[in-house]
Design a protein around this motif. Structure first.
Motif, PDB file in Angstrom:
ATOM      1  N   VAL A 125     -25.002 -39.356  63.423  1.00 56.57           N
ATOM      2  CA  VAL A 125     -24.002 -38.166  63.231  1.00 56.57           C
ATOM      3  C   VAL A 125     -24.082 -37.248  64.295  1.00 56.57           C
ATOM      4  O   VAL A 125     -22.734 -36.641  64.637  1.00 56.57           O
ATOM      5  N   GLU A 126     -25.212 -36.897  64.943  1.00 59.60           N
ATOM      6  CA  GLU A 126     -25.184 -35.837  65.855  1.00 59.60           C
ATOM      7  C   GLU A 126     -24.528 -36.275  67.082  1.00 59.60           C
ATOM      8  O   GLU A 126     -23.979 -35.575  67.707  1.00 59.60           O
ATOM      9  N   ILE A 127     -24.746 -37.680  67.455  1.00 57.97           N
ATOM     10  CA  ILE A 127     -24.018 -38.176  68.353  1.00 57.97           C
ATOM     11  C   ILE A 127     -22.335 -38.184  68.428  1.00 57.97           C
ATOM     12  O   ILE A 127     -21.827 -37.944  69.238  1.00 57.97           O
ATOM     13  N   LYS A 128     -22.016 -38.641  67.102  1.00 57.35           N
ATOM     14  CA  LYS A 128     -20.800 -38.563  66.557  1.00 57.35           C
ATOM     15  C   LYS A 128     -20.119 -37.104  66.647  1.00 57.35           C
ATOM     16  O   LYS A 128     -18.842 -37.249  67.125  1.00 57.35           O
ATOM     17  N   ALA A 129     -20.769 -36.320  66.522  1.00 59.66           N
ATOM     18  CA  ALA A 129     -20.444 -34.842  66.527  1.00 59.66           C
ATOM     19  C   ALA A 129     -20.343 -34.288  67.965  1.00 59.66           C
ATOM     20  O   ALA A 129     -19.717 -33.187  68.172  1.00 59.66           O
ATOM     21  N   GLU A 130     -20.932 -34.840  69.016  1.00 61.50           N
ATOM     22  CA  GLU A 130     -20.973 -34.361  70.201  1.00 61.50           C
ATOM     23  C   GLU A 130     -19.778 -34.453  70.984  1.00 61.50           C
ATOM     24  O   GLU A 130     -18.998 -35.454  70.832  1.00 61.50           O
ATOM     25  N   THR A 131     -19.251 -33.585  71.821  1.00 57.73           N
ATOM     26  CA  THR A 131     -18.360 -33.244  72.671  1.00 57.73           C
ATOM     27  C   THR A 131     -18.396 -32.493  73.894  1.00 57.73           C
ATOM     28  O   THR A 131     -19.507 -32.029  74.015  1.00 57.73           O
ATOM     29  N   PRO A 132     -17.904 -32.931  75.035  1.00 54.89           N
ATOM     30  CA  PRO A 132     -17.980 -32.460  76.355  1.00 54.89           C
ATOM     31  C   PRO A 132     -18.122 -30.855  76.246  1.00 54.89           C
ATOM     32  O   PRO A 132     -18.889 -30.223  77.149  1.00 54.89           O
ATOM     33  N   PHE A 133     -17.369 -30.166  75.285  1.00 58.40           N
ATOM     34  CA  PHE A 133     -17.375 -28.723  75.411  1.00 58.40           C
ATOM     35  C   PHE A 133     -17.830 -27.974  74.332  1.00 58.40           C
ATOM     36  O   PHE A 133     -17.875 -26.911  74.166  1.00 58.40           O
ATOM     37  N   ARG A 134     -18.261 -28.785  73.280  1.00 60.75           N
ATOM     38  CA  ARG A 134     -18.980 -28.220  72.189  1.00 60.75           C
ATOM     39  C   ARG A 134     -20.539 -28.502  71.919  1.00 60.75           C
ATOM     40  O   ARG A 134     -20.802 -29.725  72.236  1.00 60.75           O
ATOM     41  N   GLU A 135     -21.264 -27.685  71.625  1.00 60.10           N
ATOM     42  CA  GLU A 135     -22.536 -27.948  71.209  1.00 60.10           C
ATOM     43  C   GLU A 135     -22.875 -27.617  69.571  1.00 60.10           C
ATOM     44  O   GLU A 135     -22.760 -26.738  69.331  1.00 60.10           O
ATOM     45  N   LEU A 136     -23.665 -28.844  69.444  1.00 62.08           N
ATOM     46  CA  LEU A 136     -24.120 -28.818  67.776  1.00 62.08           C
ATOM     47  C   LEU A 136     -25.283 -27.911  67.659  1.00 62.08           C
ATOM     48  O   LEU A 136     -26.370 -27.923  68.459  1.00 62.08           O
TER      49      LEU A 136
END
Length: 392
Positions: free
Chosen positions: A110-121
């Motif tokens: 889920v954490e990998i899925k939620a990652e984007t280049p411009f956002r931090e979980l």
């Protein structure tokens, strides 16, 4: 506890605050040190030079008052760049009993899925799990399944802005150990679990923004930010009554909505200023209520515990009754409470809800890590900490 001291930093719109938790030979000691904020707008850094200088003043004051060196901090993140989402994900289990390792793997994916280049979980909290096509459960461990799915509440932030916060801290010799969202932090120390189970909206009325989290069945489902808060109320009074900002702040805390909160037959006994303050202040708080109503619309009829107010802006006299009459639900003002090692450290003013909440989240994270032998979301935590250090 690995460290004998823990420091949380709240970079607010109207104040910078350090909450210090120090363990000595006896009970843990809690101290709150603050200075007026500078270089901030609506919960975010707007002027680097001013913010760095202000933070320097705070650190020097805290180190002198506490007689300690402050070089590592937990930092709160606020502002409209914060975003909450519900993330769903599934994991195939070939007809095996569900185990803790499956939940860990599901969370990691889920954490990998939620990652984007411009956002931090910043946060990823499990809401519920489903075994195959059965009813949702909070604990699927032990059930045999071919498919495990989960729903998660996630809060992420603008990655570049996080870099900016870290730079401000590094400029004052502070290493950032962890970043937490401020609305989630405040919510962690202001509401009882029973209220969250019934359904609850927590609104932290700060200086620049009103931030909140909505809970159902004990789980967070939505975070929100409204760009109306205490500083705007003060400016309204200064302009509407033609007084200085300092006098306006005094009138806000002296009269607030006292005129509205007083029975009609007794209002004639009040200072005439009470009515003037109410006319100006009531309009802005009515607008705040309208925005809050919009954020709560999808949860209408589902907030059994009503709305809970905290933050410095919640200290306005009568704001709870004013909003209760508007929403037709229970509205209460709740001060934060922090407990360490089953020992309560007292009830504190609502203006320190965020700083205390930051301490609480970090303490909870450490306890969770210890209970799971240090493997609590290990991949994500290691990656996040390393990412912070790369910028330090």
């Amino acid at each position: 506890m690995q460290s004998k001291q823990l420091f949380a930093l709240d970079l607010g719109t109207t104040k910078f605050c350090i909450a210090a938790l120090i363990w000595g030979s006896g009970a843990p000691k809690l101290e709150l040190i603050e200075v007026p904020a500078d270089g901030m707008h609506r919960g975010m850094v707007s002027d680097f030079t001013k913010a760095e200088r202000c933070l320097k003043e705070l650190v020097e004051k805290a180190e002198k008052q506490l007689n300690v060196l402050i070089d590592k901090v937990i930092v709160g993140v606020a502002g409209s760049h914060l975003r909450s989402t519900i993330v769903e994900h599934s994991l195939t289990i070939p007809h095996q009993p569900c185990q803790t390792r499956h939940l860990k793997r599901l969370l990691e994916e889920v954490e990998i899925k939620a990652e984007t280049p411009f956002r931090e979980l910043l946060h990823c909290v499990p809401i519920a799990y489903r075994i195959d096509s059965r009813e949702e459960t909070s604990n699927p461990v032990g059930f045999t399944a071919s498919n495990l799915s989960g729903r998660y509440f996630a809060i992420d932030a603008d990655k570049d802005y996080l870099r900016d916060i870290i730079r401000v801290c590094n400029a004052n010799g502070l290493e950032v150990l962890r970043l937490f969202s401020e609305p989630f932090a405040s919510a962690s120390v202001c509401a009882a679990d029973e209220a969250k189970q019934l359904g609850l909206a927590i609104a932290d009325i700060g200086g620049g923004t009103t931030d909140g989290v909505i809970f159902q069945n004990g789980k967070p489902l939505k975070a929100f930010t409204i760009n109306i808060a205490g500083s705007m109320m003060t400016r309204d009074l200064a302009m509407g009554l033609n007084v200085s900002l300092q006098e306006a702040e005094h009138l806000k805390h002296t009269y607030g909505l006292k005129y509205y909160d007083t029975p009609k037959e007794l209002r004639h006994q009040l200072d005439p200023l009470a009515k003037k303050v109410f006319i100006v202040l009531g309009s802005r708080i009515h607008e705040l209520g309208a925005h809050l109503a919009n954020d709560l619309l999808e949860f209408r009829g589902q907030l059994g515990a009503g709305i809970l107010l905290t933050g410095g802006g919640s200290q306005v006299i009568g704001i709870d009754r004013f909003l209760a009459d508007r929403f037709k639900v229970q509205v209460k003002v709740a001060p934060p409470q922090l407990s360490v090692d089953q020992m309560g450290l007292g009830v504190h003013t609502t203006r320190h809800a965020t700083a205390l909440g930051l301490l609480n989240l970090e303490l909870g994270r450490r306890v969770s890590a210890q209970q799971m032998n240090g493997s609590w979301s290990r991949r994500y935590l290691d990656q996040f900490v390393n990412w912070i250090r790369e910028l330090s």
